[in-house]
Design an enzyme around this catalytic site. Sequence first.
Site, PDB file in Angstrom:
ATOM      1  NE  ARG A 196      -4.137  11.060  -0.542  1.00  0.00           N
ATOM      2  CZ  ARG A 196      -4.559  10.102   0.253  1.00  0.00           C
ATOM      3  NH1 ARG A 196      -3.724   9.529   1.068  1.00  0.00           N
ATOM      4  NH2 ARG A 196      -5.806   9.704   0.214  1.00  0.00           N
ATOM      5  CG  PHE A 214     -12.964   8.358   3.047  1.00  0.00           C
ATOM      6  CD1 PHE A 214     -12.824   9.217   1.963  1.00  0.00           C
ATOM      7  CD2 PHE A 214     -12.386   7.097   2.981  1.00  0.00           C
ATOM      8  CE1 PHE A 214     -12.108   8.828   0.841  1.00  0.00           C
ATOM      9  CE2 PHE A 214     -11.676   6.703   1.870  1.00  0.00           C
ATOM     10  CZ  PHE A 214     -11.536   7.573   0.792  1.00  0.00           C
ATOM     11  CG  ASP A 219      -4.316   0.044   6.535  1.00  0.00           C
ATOM     12  OD1 ASP A 219      -5.483  -0.330   6.735  1.00  0.00           O
ATOM     13  OD2 ASP A 219      -3.992   0.754   5.568  1.00  0.00           O
ATOM     14  N   GLY A 220      -4.469  -2.935   8.802  1.00  0.00           N
ATOM     15  CA  GLY A 220      -5.562  -3.865   9.096  1.00  0.00           C
ATOM     16  C   GLY A 220      -6.931  -3.332   8.765  1.00  0.00           C
ATOM     17  CB  ALA A 221      -8.317   0.078   8.580  1.00  0.00           C
ATOM     18  CG  ASN A 222      -9.026   0.958   4.279  1.00  0.00           C
ATOM     19  OD1 ASN A 222     -10.188   0.956   4.651  1.00  0.00           O
ATOM     20  ND2 ASN A 222      -8.256   2.032   4.357  1.00  0.00           N
ATOM     21  CG  ASP A 223      -4.812  -2.920   2.949  1.00  0.00           C
ATOM     22  OD1 ASP A 223      -5.595  -2.495   2.081  1.00  0.00           O
ATOM     23  OD2 ASP A 223      -3.812  -2.297   3.328  1.00  0.00           O
ATOM     24  CG  ASP A 257      -3.029   9.006  -3.557  1.00  0.00           C
ATOM     25  OD1 ASP A 257      -3.878   9.774  -4.054  1.00  0.00           O
ATOM     26  OD2 ASP A 257      -2.029   9.391  -2.926  1.00  0.00           O
ATOM     27  CG  ASP A 301      -1.956   1.066   1.222  1.00  0.00           C
ATOM     28  OD1 ASP A 301      -1.746   2.074   0.532  1.00  0.00           O
ATOM     29  OD2 ASP A 301      -2.989   0.899   1.890  1.00  0.00           O
TER      30      ASP A 301
END
Length: 1255
Positions: free
Chosen positions: A689, A633, A887-891, A755, A528
């Site tokens: 970004r 989001f 990361d554990g949130a989105n992946d 992104d 990521d």
Amino acid sequence: MALHSVGLTLGRAGNEFGTSECSSLTHTVPSSSNKTAVPSGRKGVKIEICGYNLCRWKLALVAVGVLCTGGFLLLLLYWLPKWRVKATCTRRTLKDCDVVLLRTTDEFRQWFCAKVRIRFCPGSDPFQSPESTTNKVINGNASHLPDSPSEHNEDHSLNNAAAPLHEVRYFVHHSVTYFWSDLKQTFHSLAGLDERVSCSAMHNDHSKGLSTEVHDYRKLFYGINEITVKVPSIFKLLIKEVLNPFYIFQLFSVILWSTDEYYYYASAIVLMSVISIISSLYTIKKQYTMLHDMVAAHSVVRVSVCRANEEIEEILSTDLVPGDIMVIPPNGTVMPCDAVLISGTCIVNESMLTGESVPVTKTNLPDPTNSREEQDEIYSTEVHKRHTLFCGTNVIQTRFYAGESVKAIIVRTGFSTSKGQLIRSILYPKPTDFKLYRDAYLFLLCLVGVAGVGFLYTVVNSILNEVPASIIVIESLDIITITVPPALPAALTAGIVYAQRRLKKAGIFCISPQRINICGQLNLICFDKVNIVANYGKAYSEKLIKSQFVACMATCHSLTKIDGVISGDPLDLKMFEAIGWILEEATEEETALHNQIMPTVVKPPKQPGTQLKPADNEGMMSYEIGIVRQFPFSSALQRMAVVARVLGEKRMDAYVKGAPEVVASLCKPETVPSNFAAVLEGYTKEGYRVIALAHRKLESKVSWHKVQNISRDAIENNMTFLGLIIMQNKLKPETPGVLEDLRKANIRMVMVTGDNMLTAISVARDCGMILPHDKVIVAEALPPKDGQAATINWHYADAMPRNSLNPINTEDTPMKSVNDALDEDLTVDYHFAMNGKSFSVIMEHFQDLLPKLVLHGTVFARMAPDQKTQLVEELQKVDYYVGMCGDGANDCGALKRAHGGISLSELEASVASPFTSRTPSIECVPNLIREGRAALITSFCVFKFMALYSIIQYFTVTLLYSILSNLGDFQFLFIDLAIILVVVFTMSLNPAWKELVAQRPPSGLISGPLLFSVLSQIIICLAFQTMAFLLVKQEPWYEVWSPSSDACNVSSGNDHKNDTELDEHNISNYENTTLFYVSSFQYLIVAIVFSKGKPFRQPSYRNYLFVISVLALYALILFFMLNPIDSIDGFFELVCVPFHWRLVMLFIIIGNALTSLLVETVVLDRILWKLVFNRDKQGESHLMVTQPPQEANDYWGERFLSFLCFCRKKMPKAKYMHLAQKLLVDPDWPPKPRTITEAKAPVQENGRHHIITIT
């Protein structure tokens, strides 16, 4: 003959039946059928179900067979559920069966069985609407669902009337209950409100709460809302452990050795087996207790629920069922189930599930009936996770209206919840599918075959020598116990345990140790972008306090205060810090005093006082903004929005922040600058970004209460474009070095990010994923529209100096043969890049192109979480060993699906991935691969050593059997305990090599180099043992040994002692003494030969324990051999031989050692390893990095040796290597710039697409 200790998994001591959850029917079959299939809880896995009934005559036959086989048949049926069912039951239809036989349809084809139970209840569907449930009854003694304590009492309202009861058939399978459906004519698991329920139905049909009667009726089906991890009793664990096939084999061996009077050796093995069993029981019990304690914490709490009569009732969380309305307390709670918010807002810590301790804002589920613009859709916990409170997560704060509590509808309970599914994945893990383990069983079968040959030889030789039948049986069976090493599982586990300890010291925690070996094969890593770049630099913006631009930055975020500290998404935090504003939140007391929710307030720095002040007529810069509502989001929408109001003003403002192209599409065209695209492209090419902001003034009729129910589609339109926030991507200091190490190691790197694509391409160039002169081909796929087929537009990313952008002209590329291309080791000079939308279109309409694109795809931008998982699966389909660092949130999905998923988290262990690094740095990736390679090579070394140990001992015993002799009791004991046990557990201690190399270790035992290594050492050991066995008979002093033999010319004092001892087993003789010394040294020789160091492990001389152990054993055995001591010889039942023969044995041992080292280090490592191993890897290495061409003499030397070894050029086994070779000779690949590829509709044959290219 060796010690055995089994590797431990929680799943072994769990339910003996089982796969995973089944959520819906795959296909319906007629009721007369006795077989159907349902999906398993494990994604992509289905289970087949067959019906059976117990058969009495079969049971009688099995009972006779058990008696005749001494219970072995019973053990066999215990190990094999398929045989157990088929041997005792007959086939029946599923509707009438008593037993079901289950089989997974994945590559493992596991078999399980379960008993079908019957119970009675007023209905057969928990979601049916009983007209009058009070007129329906459940018998006071009715049975309940498995694992559910009684939850009814005799005075219950459902027990007050009489009505016909329905027969409900069900079975339990891995903590999931499957019910028979007469409508579907199959078994199915119960779904909650998370399937086939629309968002509007949530608000209209399920937001009123359940009556007590309906609640109790549903509870009959769903049972207790509890995730129970039962800690098995010591006795139950002991039985399961002892009935392991290896321990049964150990027991058989001990009984056999005892009958052969090997009492000391048998006692030692029993003692060590008992120690091993106690250790295993302690570890398993400890793991179960830890898991039980983790699950039990906060699992039972008192909750408030809304009933259908609008009364609030306080019940235990164990009584919750889908459809209940739970009131979330203001001071927070630990969620006991999965629920969807229908009113209010919650701040939640989901670290238990994701490993990320960043607070997440959860808002109420939008009601489509309140908005014409918003379309109704089916509720999904994944799609609507921003509105879902998951079981096990901690609700920190709630925001609510006075008089209207924060409410949530229960959608899933028990093991069906997200936490329950994670616990089931731990209790019932998926088998590890790795070539090493498959080859290990195949190799064991080969050893069984060798043992069979020895068995026949022993029988024939004993019959020819007229040996008694009892001795023939014992000795022939004894040869089997020698050949098959029961200590192999423990030996293979040792290297993994040591690697796990080293990883823990490096801050990498592992919850799936078996995956460490698989990580040694990783050849592709998905990163990521967030894990590659450091914190973003400050946003470039003018500090115009009262501008809408700064107001948007100050309000459009998900930040919150926890214990006085602002917490939230790191990007939001960075933006808020850039403007220096102050964030204040209302307390519970302040909220309770008002009829409307007290908003979060933001204000400029140095704002005096906290009183609410209306803006004056001159537009003073001192003002405060209240955030009225948040739309969090969404990865799918790529934006977030808020509704805010300047305190004191009447009209509210809407602010949107997100991806520039998305935000611009929501704005009025006249407000978007004409050079928007050019400016955006310029910044993204530089690697910045870019985030766009937009604003809209809401109508005055939009009231405070209306905002709380309005859809985000009604807000996010007709916006005014405000501008861009430019944030600099700074590479983390360690990133370039880590990626360069991976590139040199021929490990492919892929960037998977949410992104912008051009930003991702720029970062990929900066960090070295894309080399300076490599071309980047952007694949822009468009879905079918207005009757036109889906298309892919190809164009090159203009992200490097113009003079280096030389378009690839495939027509000028000369055609090359596959062999020539491989020999030249061509480098890849182009990469594909695409966004998530294009990836989805290609997945659906261009299946034929997908393998080609993932073969060279390097940048995948704007990827949603589920798309990341799909990408990992596609890479695995072409035989890549895929690692994922995220990361554990989105992946979560991608981390679990990858062969080696590494979550960068502050927690020690996260159920989100097999590996968790406490240090948020990608340096953990090469560390994990190095340790994986070291563990894999250690497994190979240990396996080869254990195989040679068995074969050497097999040769020794077979040769001694030819003269009706054998090894002595203490000789076996010394070999197995002093030599084998010490060597096995010290040779595994070699740490990983300090750097990654371009080679990868083999993935399985059935490979040329490993087989040659084992077979060559077998031949060498056999030759030198046979030589020693034959030469001793040629010595002039040799005679058939007897107690009166005196080859050493010793005094007659010993003769008297020999006369008093009768050697019934003919242990003491010259052949036995010779082979004992020679074989003892052979074990140490092969241990040194097989203990490889570079390039995957540290050299063996760095393994001090191993070196000291081997040197001590060498010195001890050499001392015994050259300086005989009567007491030692008597203890080991050795005989005295002349000193001249002792020197001959020494020379034989030295010759054996030199030959073994020469064959292993020169013939194998320098010649055959290069021919076989490197030749298999060339197709892979040419995809990664350019290497210098071979010299002419090396080329012809290699060809000559290939001819001598009968090695031909062969097509690579890996699909991606085979595909790469095909593309090298494809004149139409890669696609030319500014061309279009169109997908035709599927044709009849094979259902494939015709692909045509339009220039």
